[in-house]
Scaffold this motif. Structure first.
Motif, PDB file in Angstrom:
ATOM      1  N   SER B 120       0.854  -1.180   0.000  1.00  0.00           N
ATOM      2  CA  SER B 120       0.000   0.000   0.000  1.00  0.00           C
ATOM      3  C   SER B 120       0.892   1.232   0.000  1.00  0.00           C
ATOM      4  CB  SER B 120      -0.906  -0.013   1.238  1.00  0.00           C
ATOM      5  OG  SER B 120      -1.752   1.107   1.221  1.00  0.00           O
ATOM      6  N   SER B 121       0.296   2.401  -0.050  1.00  0.00           N
ATOM      7  CA  SER B 121       1.115   3.614  -0.088  1.00  0.00           C
ATOM      8  C   SER B 121       1.093   4.302   1.261  1.00  0.00           C
ATOM      9  CB  SER B 121       0.614   4.544  -1.189  1.00  0.00           C
ATOM     10  OG  SER B 121      -0.617   5.084  -0.811  1.00  0.00           O
ATOM     11  N   ILE B 122       2.205   4.889   1.603  1.00  0.00           N
ATOM     12  CA  ILE B 122       2.287   5.693   2.823  1.00  0.00           C
ATOM     13  C   ILE B 122       2.494   7.134   2.398  1.00  0.00           C
ATOM     14  CG2 ILE B 122       4.756   5.103   3.067  1.00  0.00           C
ATOM     15  CD1 ILE B 122       4.261   5.562   6.148  1.00  0.00           C
ATOM     16  N   SER B 123       1.688   8.026   3.010  1.00  0.00           N
ATOM     17  CA  SER B 123       1.790   9.435   2.674  1.00  0.00           C
ATOM     18  C   SER B 123       2.309  10.196   3.862  1.00  0.00           C
ATOM     19  CB  SER B 123       0.411   9.991   2.300  1.00  0.00           C
ATOM     20  OG  SER B 123      -0.109   9.283   1.205  1.00  0.00           O
ATOM     21  N   GLY B 124       3.222  11.115   3.590  1.00  0.00           N
ATOM     22  CA  GLY B 124       3.717  11.985   4.640  1.00  0.00           C
ATOM     23  C   GLY B 124       3.007  13.322   4.539  1.00  0.00           C
ATOM     24  N   VAL B 125       2.353  13.733   5.632  1.00  0.00           N
ATOM     25  CA  VAL B 125       1.575  14.977   5.617  1.00  0.00           C
ATOM     26  C   VAL B 125       1.706  15.701   6.942  1.00  0.00           C
ATOM     27  CG1 VAL B 125      -0.149  14.178   3.952  1.00  0.00           C
ATOM     28  CG2 VAL B 125      -0.465  13.682   6.391  1.00  0.00           C
ATOM     29  N   TYR B 126       1.276  16.970   6.954  1.00  0.00           N
ATOM     30  CA  TYR B 126       1.171  17.722   8.205  1.00  0.00           C
ATOM     31  C   TYR B 126      -0.102  17.283   8.935  1.00  0.00           C
ATOM     32  CZ  TYR B 126       4.658  21.236   6.699  1.00  0.00           C
ATOM     33  OH  TYR B 126       5.784  21.870   6.301  1.00  0.00           O
ATOM     34  N   PRO B 127      -0.184  17.544  10.246  1.00  0.00           N
ATOM     35  CA  PRO B 127      -1.425  17.211  10.970  1.00  0.00           C
ATOM     36  C   PRO B 127      -2.636  17.931  10.380  1.00  0.00           C
ATOM     37  CG  PRO B 127       0.332  17.754  12.509  1.00  0.00           C
ATOM     38  CD  PRO B 127       0.874  18.044  11.148  1.00  0.00           C
ATOM     39  N   GLU B 128      -2.440  19.104   9.740  1.00  0.00           N
ATOM     40  CA  GLU B 128      -3.562  19.858   9.156  1.00  0.00           C
ATOM     41  C   GLU B 128      -4.255  19.075   8.045  1.00  0.00           C
ATOM     42  OE1 GLU B 128      -0.606  21.099   9.753  1.00  0.00           O
ATOM     43  OE2 GLU B 128      -0.766  23.083  10.682  1.00  0.00           O
ATOM     44  N   TYR B 129      -3.516  18.130   7.459  1.00  0.00           N
ATOM     45  CA  TYR B 129      -4.041  17.378   6.326  1.00  0.00           C
ATOM     46  C   TYR B 129      -5.398  16.741   6.637  1.00  0.00           C
ATOM     47  CZ  TYR B 129      -4.156  13.996   2.463  1.00  0.00           C
ATOM     48  OH  TYR B 129      -4.502  13.273   1.366  1.00  0.00           O
ATOM     49  N   PHE B 130      -5.546  16.274   7.898  1.00  0.00           N
ATOM     50  CA  PHE B 130      -6.804  15.598   8.284  1.00  0.00           C
ATOM     51  C   PHE B 130      -7.989  16.540   8.151  1.00  0.00           C
ATOM     52  CE2 PHE B 130      -3.422  13.230  10.207  1.00  0.00           C
ATOM     53  CZ  PHE B 130      -3.801  11.919  10.000  1.00  0.00           C
ATOM     54  N   ALA B 131      -7.788  17.803   8.583  1.00  0.00           N
ATOM     55  CA  ALA B 131      -8.856  18.783   8.486  1.00  0.00           C
ATOM     56  C   ALA B 131      -9.118  19.138   7.030  1.00  0.00           C
ATOM     57  CB  ALA B 131      -8.496  20.023   9.278  1.00  0.00           C
ATOM     58  N   ILE B 132      -8.018  19.325   6.272  1.00  0.00           N
ATOM     59  CA  ILE B 132      -8.177  19.719   4.863  1.00  0.00           C
ATOM     60  C   ILE B 132      -8.971  18.676   4.089  1.00  0.00           C
ATOM     61  CG2 ILE B 132      -6.924  20.180   2.714  1.00  0.00           C
ATOM     62  CD1 ILE B 132      -4.590  21.212   4.467  1.00  0.00           C
ATOM     63  N   ARG B 133      -8.634  17.403   4.319  1.00  0.00           N
ATOM     64  CA  ARG B 133      -9.286  16.331   3.562  1.00  0.00           C
ATOM     65  C   ARG B 133     -10.523  15.788   4.244  1.00  0.00           C
ATOM     66  NH1 ARG B 133      -6.868  13.691  -0.563  1.00  0.00           N
ATOM     67  NH2 ARG B 133      -9.033  13.123  -0.866  1.00  0.00           N
ATOM     68  N   ASP B 134     -10.941  16.376   5.351  1.00  0.00           N
ATOM     69  CA  ASP B 134     -12.127  15.897   6.055  1.00  0.00           C
ATOM     70  C   ASP B 134     -11.989  14.463   6.523  1.00  0.00           C
ATOM     71  OD1 ASP B 134     -14.192  17.401   6.778  1.00  0.00           O
ATOM     72  OD2 ASP B 134     -15.270  17.336   4.858  1.00  0.00           O
ATOM     73  N   LEU B 135     -10.805  14.070   6.909  1.00  0.00           N
ATOM     74  CA  LEU B 135     -10.595  12.695   7.366  1.00  0.00           C
ATOM     75  C   LEU B 135     -10.952  12.610   8.841  1.00  0.00           C
ATOM     76  CD1 LEU B 135      -7.133  11.984   5.664  1.00  0.00           C
ATOM     77  CD2 LEU B 135      -9.407  11.254   4.896  1.00  0.00           C
ATOM     78  N   GLU B 136     -11.710  11.588   9.182  1.00  0.00           N
ATOM     79  CA  GLU B 136     -12.102  11.468  10.590  1.00  0.00           C
ATOM     80  C   GLU B 136     -11.461  10.249  11.213  1.00  0.00           C
ATOM     81  OE1 GLU B 136     -16.330  12.395  11.624  1.00  0.00           O
ATOM     82  OE2 GLU B 136     -16.410  12.682   9.440  1.00  0.00           O
ATOM     83  N   ILE B 137     -11.093  10.418  12.457  1.00  0.00           N
ATOM     84  CA  ILE B 137     -10.453   9.342  13.210  1.00  0.00           C
ATOM     85  C   ILE B 137     -11.525   8.441  13.797  1.00  0.00           C
ATOM     86  CG2 ILE B 137      -9.138   8.889  15.347  1.00  0.00           C
ATOM     87  CD1 ILE B 137      -7.385   9.839  13.106  1.00  0.00           C
ATOM     88  N   GLU B 138     -11.326   7.109  13.645  1.00  0.00           N
ATOM     89  CA  GLU B 138     -12.294   6.205  14.246  1.00  0.00           C
ATOM     90  C   GLU B 138     -11.848   5.847  15.667  1.00  0.00           C
ATOM     91  OE1 GLU B 138     -14.899   3.202  12.078  1.00  0.00           O
ATOM     92  OE2 GLU B 138     -13.188   2.019  12.781  1.00  0.00           O
ATOM     93  N   THR B 139     -10.613   5.378  15.791  1.00  0.00           N
ATOM     94  CA  THR B 139     -10.066   5.117  17.123  1.00  0.00           C
ATOM     95  C   THR B 139      -8.685   5.750  17.206  1.00  0.00           C
ATOM     96  OG1 THR B 139      -9.120   3.048  16.328  1.00  0.00           O
ATOM     97  CG2 THR B 139     -11.262   2.891  17.431  1.00  0.00           C
TER      98      THR B 139
END
Lengths: 248, 406
Positions: B120-139
Motif C-alpha cells: 500500500s502507499s504511505i503518505s507523509g503529511v502535516y497534521p492539518e491534512y486531516f482537516a483539509i481532507r475531512d478525514l475522521e479518526i475512528e479510534t
C-alpha cells in the motif's frame, strides 16, 4: 286556435349514388293542441321520417316547419336540443332506456339537462313514475322490468318535463295486446289532461284509439280523417282477459 | 348539466367497465410512477454526488507539479521536481484566503505485521491534512506537530489496510507495523470514506508525519502535492489566484513562461458531475414522458371505443334534450376523471416506489414537489387532450343517426 305544429311542403330526399329517393314528398299538415293523431302507413311510406322531423331529431331537405309559430328550420343544434328538452317527449318502439341504469335515473335524465335542483328533480321523477304506476319499481334496471313496464318508464321519462307534445314511434310494436292497451290508456289519460299526442302505428286497433288518423303512402300524406268509432282503452281493457304480468 | 351529476354519471360510466377503466388508467399510472421515480433517483444521485464532493472538501485546492520533460518527451504529470516543502510553508503565511496547508509525499511499499503483509502507499503529511481532507479518526488520535518535529515513527491506517492486516476483533492501536524496513507505531485508525468519484479506494492509505516519510524513507526534497483549504467555497477562486501569484514569485518565473505547477479545485469536478447527472435525469425523464404519452393514447383509444359503443346512449341523451356541448362535456369529464384517478394512484405508487428504492435499492431518492405537481397537471392535461377528439366526435353526431346506430 294556433297549431302546435305546422308543416308546409316538406321534403326529405335521400341521395344514394345516382338515385334520389324522396322519403317525404311535399307533405303539409297542422297539428292542434289537444289532438291525438295516429300516423299509419306501410313501411317505407315515410311515416317514421316524418316523426323524426317533427321531433327535431332530423332536418327536412326542404320545406317549412313551425313549432308554436316559430320556424324550426333556422334554429341551431343547441336551440333544437332545448326545444326537444322543453316541449317534446319521445316514446320509441324499442323503449330506448339506458341499460344498467335504474328506472328512476332513466326518468331523471331529461331533468339533468335543465339545471333543476336535485330536490325538485326527485319530486318530478316520482310524480311521473306514479302517473305510469311504477313508483315501487323505480330502483329496478330495465333488465328487471317487463316490456310493458319498460315502455311505461319511457313514458314517464317523456312526460317528466311537462312537454306540450308526446311523439310515439310504434310505442306498442313490441308489446302484446293487453300491455299495448295499457300503454294506450296512459296516452289517452295524458291526452285528456291536454297533452298533444302524435303516434305512429300500423295496427288498426291502436289507430282507432286516436282522434284523427293520417295515412302516409309513398312519402305523401294520402288520407287524413277523424276517427268515427274511437276506442277507449279503459273500456277495451275490461273486455280483454286479465293476464298475470310476466316479470323477466 | 350540473357538474355534480356529471361527475356522478362519469363515475357510473367508468364503474360499468371497471377492468377496462383500470387497464386504461394503468398507462397513466405507469407513466406517472416513472416520472416521479426517475426524477427522485435523478435528484437523489445529484445530491449524492454533491455530498461526496463535499466530503472531499469543497474548499479543497490541490497544487501539483507539471509533467517533467526529458529530452523533449513529457513524463506523467506531477513528475517535475518543481514543488518543495517551502512552497507549502510560504502559502500559509502569504495567502490570506487559505486556512490550512499541507505538503504530501507518497511512496508505495510493502507493509507487514506478524505473518500478514500488504502493499500500500504511505503518505507523509502535516497534521492539518486531516482537516483539509475531512478525514475522521475512528479510534486513537492523529499525530501532532511535536511528532512532526521529532520525525516520530507513528502512523494512522485506513480501513482497507486495517482489514487486510488485522482481524475484526483485533485493536490495531499500539501495534507496530513494518513499513518498508522501518517499524511504525499505529496510533490511530481512519473512518471509512469509501471509493472516490474516480473509483479509487480512499481507505487504502497509511498516513505519517511529513518529516518522517520525507527524511527516513525518501530523502528527496521534492513533494508530490500541496493540499490547501480555502476559507470557504466562495473564496476558492480568489485563493487560486493568490496561490498562483505567490508560487510564481517564489519560483521566480518570467511573465512569459508558463506555470511549473497546476492548481485544481473541486468546483470543476462538481460542475462536470452535475452536468452528467442532469443529462441522465433528462434522459430518464424523457423515457418516463414517453410512457405518459403512451398512456394518453390508451385513454384516447378507450374513449373512442366508448363513443362507438355508447352511440345509442348518446342518441337517447340528445333526444331528451342534451346538447352537443353536454355530451362532449360528459365524455371529456370521463376522460379527465380516468386520467386523474390514474394520476393520483400514480403519485401514491410513485412515492411508495421511491421510498422502497431508497430503502432496499441502494439509491438515494429525493421526491420533488415539482414532480408531483407536474405529473398531476400533466395527467389532467392528457385526459383533456386525448379525450377531446372522441368527445368532439360524439358531440357532432346527428341525434337520429345516433339513435338508429346498432
Amino acid at each position: 286556435m294556433e297549431a302546435v305544429i305546422s308543416v308546409k311542403n316538406l321534403f326529405k330526399i335521400y341521395k344514394m349514388g345516382s338515385q334520389t329517393l324522396a322519403a317525404l314528398n311535399d307533405v303539409s299538415m297542422d297539428v292542434f293542441p289537444g289532438e291525438y293523431i295516429a300516423i299509419m302507413g306501410s313501411s317505407g311510406s315515410g311515416k317514421s321520417t316524418f316523426m323524426n322531423i317533427l321531433g327535431c331529431l332530423d332536418v327536412p331537405t326542404r320545406g317549412e316547419y313551425l313549432f308554436n309559430g316559430e320556424s324550426v328550420i333556422s334554429k341551431s343544434k343547441i336551440q333544437l336540443a332545448h326545444l326537444r328538452r322543453d316541449n317534446i317527449g319521445f316514446v320509441f318502439q324499442s323503449f330506448n332506456l339506458l341499460s344498467r341504469t335504474t328506472a328512476y335515473d332513466n326518468v331523471e335524465l331529461p331533468l339533468l339537462y335543465c339545471n333543476i335542483p336535485a330536490s325538485d328533480r326527485k319530486i318530478k321523477v316520482e310524480k311521473a313514475l306514479i302517473s305510469v304506476g311504477l313508483k315501487d319499481r323505480m330502483n329496478n334496471t330495465p333488465s328487471m322490468l317487463s316490456g310493458g313496464q319498460q315502455q311505461r318508464v319511457a313514458i314517464a321519462r317523456a312526460i317528466v318535463n311537462n312537454p306540450k307534445m308526446i311523439l310515439a314511434d310504434e310505442p306498442t310494436g313490441n308489446l302484446d295486446t293487453r300491455t299495448s292497451m295499457e300503454i294506450i290508456q296512459i296516452f289517452q289519460l295524458l291526452n285528456d289532461e291536454g297533452i298533444t299526442v302524435v303516434m305512429v302505428t300500423h295496427e288498426d286497433d291502436i289507430a282507432r284509439t286516436s282522434k284523427r288518423k293520417v295515412v302516409f303512402r309513398d312519402g305523401k300524406m294520402h288520407k287524413s280523417e277523424d276517427t268515427n268509432d274511437r276506442l277507449i282503452a279503459t273500456e277495451q281493457l275490461k273486455l280483454l282477459p286479465k293476464l298475470e304480468e310476466v316479470i323477466i | 348539466m350540473l357538474i355534480k351529476s356529471s361527475v356522478k354519471v362519469a363515475f357510473k360510466a367508468l364503474g360499468k367497465n371497471r377492468f377496462r377503466s383500470f387497464l386504461t388508467m394503468l398507462g397513466i399510472i405507469i407513466g406517472v410512477v416513472s416520472v416521479i421515480v426517475m426524477e427522485a433517483i435523478g435528484n437523489g444521485s445529484s445530491a449524492d454526488v454533491n455530498t461526496r464532493i463535499s466530503s472531499l472538501g469543497t474548499n479543497l485546492i490541490t497544487i501539483s507539479p507539471v509533467s517533467a520533460r526529458s529530452f523533449g518527451v513529457s513524463q506523467e504529470s506531477g513528475t517535475a521536481p518543481s514543488l518543495k516543502k517551502e512552497d507549502a510553508d510560504i502559502l500559509i503565511s502569504e495567502v490570506s484566503s487559505i486556512t490550512a496547508v499541507s505538503p504530501l509525499v507518497r511512496t508505495t511499499v510493502q507493509m507487514k505485521i506478524g505473518n500478514k503483509n500488504v502493499r500500500s502507499s504511505i503518505s507523509g503529511v502535516y497534521p492539518e491534512y486531516f482537516a483539509i481532507r475531512d478525514l475522521e479518526i475512528e479510534t486513537g488520535s492523529i499525530f501532532t506537530k511535536a511528532n512532526e518535529k521529532k520525525f516520530d515513527k507513528v502512523c494512522i491506517i485506513g480501513k482497507t489496510v486495517q482489514n487486510n492486516l488485522f482481524s475484526s476483533v483485533q485493536d490495531p492501536i499500539g501495534s507496530t507495523i513494518r513499513i518498508g524496513t522501518i517499524p511504525f507505531l499505529i496510533i490511530g485508525t481512519l473512518k471509512s470514506k469509501g471509493t472516490s468519484g474516480g473509483g479509487q479506494d480512499q481507505d487504502d492509505i497509511v498516513l505519517a508525519p511529513y518529516s518522517t516519510v520525507q527524511n527516513r524513507m525518501l530523502g528527496s526534497e521534492n513533494i508530490q502535492q500541496i493540499y490547501a483549504s480555502a476559507e470557504s467555497e466562495d473564496v476558492v477562486n480568489t485563493a487560486v489566484t493568490e496561490i498562483e501569484r505567490t508560487l510564481r514569485n517564489k519560483h521566480q518565473l518570467l511573465p512569459s513562461s508558463p506555470n511549473d505547477f497546476t492548481i485544481s479545485t473541486q468546483l470543476d469536478l462538481r460542475q462536470t458531475l452535475n452536468t452528467v447527472v442532469n443529462t441522465i435525469t433528462i434522459l430518464l425523464s424523457a423515457v418516463a414522458a414517453i410512457s405518459l404519452l403512451v398512456g394518453g393514447i390508451g385513454i384516447m383509444n378507450i374513449m373512442l371505443v366508448s363513443v362507438t359503443e355508447r352511440t345509442r346512449e348518446i342518441g337517447i341523451r340528445m333526444a331528451v334534450g342534451a346538447t352537443g356541448f353536454d355530451v362532449q362535456f360528459q365524455l371529456l369529464l370521463e376522460a379527465v376523471v380516468l386520467s386523474l384517478i390514474g394520476g393520483i394512484t400514480g403519485i401514491i405508487l410513485g412515492l411508495t416506489t421511491a421510498y422502497l428504492v431508497s430503502a432496499f435499492g441502494g439509491f438515494t431518492t429525493i421526491v420533488s414537489v415539482e414532480s408531483i405537481i407536474l405529473s398531476f397537471v400533466v395527467s389532467t392535461l392528457i385526459g383533456i387532450f386525448f379525450g377531446w377528439y372522441p368527445s368532439r366526435k360524439a358531440a357532432n353526431l346527428n341525434p337520429i343517426d345516433a339513435l338508429r346506430y346498432e
